[in-house]
Design a protein around this motif. Sequence first.
Motif, PDB file in Angstrom:
ATOM      1  N   UNK A  64     -18.243  -1.834 -14.969  1.00 43.04           N
ATOM      2  CA  UNK A  64     -18.590  -3.249 -14.986  1.00 43.04           C
ATOM      3  C   UNK A  64     -19.506  -3.658 -13.816  1.00 43.04           C
ATOM      4  N   UNK A  65     -19.336  -3.011 -12.658  1.00 42.83           N
ATOM      5  CA  UNK A  65     -20.191  -3.331 -11.510  1.00 42.83           C
ATOM      6  C   UNK A  65     -21.635  -2.944 -11.768  1.00 42.83           C
ATOM      7  N   UNK A  66     -21.855  -1.757 -12.312  1.00 41.78           N
ATOM      8  CA  UNK A  66     -23.219  -1.336 -12.641  1.00 41.78           C
ATOM      9  C   UNK A  66     -23.784  -2.233 -13.743  1.00 41.78           C
ATOM     10  N   UNK A  67     -22.954  -2.583 -14.719  1.00 39.23           N
ATOM     11  CA  UNK A  67     -23.386  -3.506 -15.777  1.00 39.23           C
ATOM     12  C   UNK A  67     -23.864  -4.822 -15.170  1.00 39.23           C
ATOM     13  N   UNK A  72     -27.396  -8.800 -14.219  1.00 38.30           N
ATOM     14  CA  UNK A  72     -27.419 -10.013 -13.401  1.00 38.30           C
ATOM     15  C   UNK A  72     -26.377 -11.026 -13.828  1.00 38.30           C
ATOM     16  N   UNK A  73     -25.558 -10.685 -14.822  1.00 39.13           N
ATOM     17  CA  UNK A  73     -24.522 -11.594 -15.319  1.00 39.13           C
ATOM     18  C   UNK A  73     -23.196 -11.258 -14.663  1.00 39.13           C
ATOM     19  N   UNK A  74     -22.666 -12.214 -13.912  1.00 34.09           N
ATOM     20  CA  UNK A  74     -21.430 -12.012 -13.181  1.00 34.09           C
ATOM     21  C   UNK A  74     -20.215 -12.248 -14.077  1.00 34.09           C
ATOM     22  N   UNK A  75     -19.202 -11.428 -13.869  1.00 31.64           N
ATOM     23  CA  UNK A  75     -17.928 -11.588 -14.566  1.00 31.64           C
ATOM     24  C   UNK A  75     -16.828 -11.319 -13.552  1.00 31.64           C
ATOM     25  N   UNK A  76     -15.668 -11.924 -13.733  1.00 31.96           N
ATOM     26  CA  UNK A  76     -14.571 -11.663 -12.797  1.00 31.96           C
ATOM     27  C   UNK A  76     -14.144 -10.203 -12.833  1.00 31.96           C
ATOM     28  N   UNK A 118     -23.982 -11.088  -5.476  1.00 35.86           N
ATOM     29  CA  UNK A 118     -22.608 -11.549  -5.310  1.00 35.86           C
ATOM     30  C   UNK A 118     -21.817 -10.910  -6.450  1.00 35.86           C
ATOM     31  N   UNK A 119     -21.330  -9.707  -6.215  1.00 36.79           N
ATOM     32  CA  UNK A 119     -20.695  -8.905  -7.246  1.00 36.79           C
ATOM     33  C   UNK A 119     -19.352  -9.500  -7.652  1.00 36.79           C
ATOM     34  N   UNK A 120     -19.125  -9.562  -8.949  1.00 37.93           N
ATOM     35  CA  UNK A 120     -17.901 -10.128  -9.526  1.00 37.93           C
ATOM     36  C   UNK A 120     -17.681 -11.567  -9.045  1.00 37.93           C
ATOM     37  N   UNK A 121     -18.760 -12.209  -8.642  1.00 42.96           N
ATOM     38  CA  UNK A 121     -18.686 -13.595  -8.209  1.00 42.96           C
ATOM     39  C   UNK A 121     -18.008 -13.795  -6.873  1.00 42.96           C
ATOM     40  N   UNK A 122     -17.720 -12.677  -6.134  1.00 44.48           N
ATOM     41  CA  UNK A 122     -17.008 -12.860  -4.868  1.00 44.48           C
ATOM     42  C   UNK A 122     -17.370 -11.881  -3.761  1.00 44.48           C
ATOM     43  N   UNK A 123     -18.037 -10.784  -4.050  1.00 42.06           N
ATOM     44  CA  UNK A 123     -18.334  -9.786  -3.022  1.00 42.06           C
ATOM     45  C   UNK A 123     -19.830  -9.789  -2.735  1.00 42.06           C
ATOM     46  N   UNK A 124     -20.192 -10.302  -1.565  1.00 48.30           N
ATOM     47  CA  UNK A 124     -21.597 -10.436  -1.201  1.00 48.30           C
ATOM     48  C   UNK A 124     -22.085  -9.189  -0.487  1.00 48.30           C
TER      49      UNK A 124
END
Length: 162
Positions: A64-67, A72-76, A118-124
């Motif tokens: 999911x991180x590579x996706x 460019x679409x963030x998901x939890x 900002x990976x997974x909407x929280x990790x910069x």
Amino acid sequence: MNATANKTAQVISSEELLKHLQGHRNLTRRTIEAFPEKEFFSHSIGGMRTFAEMTMELLGIAGPGIQEIVSGKSAPLDEHVEHGNSKEKILQLWDEATEQINTLWPQISTERFQENILLFGMYEGTVISSIFYFIDNEIHHRGQGFVYLRSLGVEPPAFYER
């Protein structure tokens, strides 16, 4: 050297980084295989999570991180996968994630590795720092898995055979 040159200087290629990442994933897969089925889902030491739970975290991050990096679409972050207490199902999901990474990887341009996300909407961080985190986190949990295997009397795979 000017600032532009520093941003484009490269120690390893994208293909070499993918090979390194997938080498670690291959070793983790062999670690999963080494676990007895029951203990994969139940064994823990000192209150740590089971290796199955750690593996689900790894499944929730890499593919999911590579996706997310590519799209460019963030998901939890989702660390829960339906596996029915089947190690074979976990291995199937692992293999699917490996193929997903291989398919998506060529879409990451060399310049993209230095971009902030900002990976997974929280990790910069940058794309490259996120990928290094994927690798470091996997090594960390695999080390815990090695300790579990040894406590069960099972020899873990050689850490250097990736």
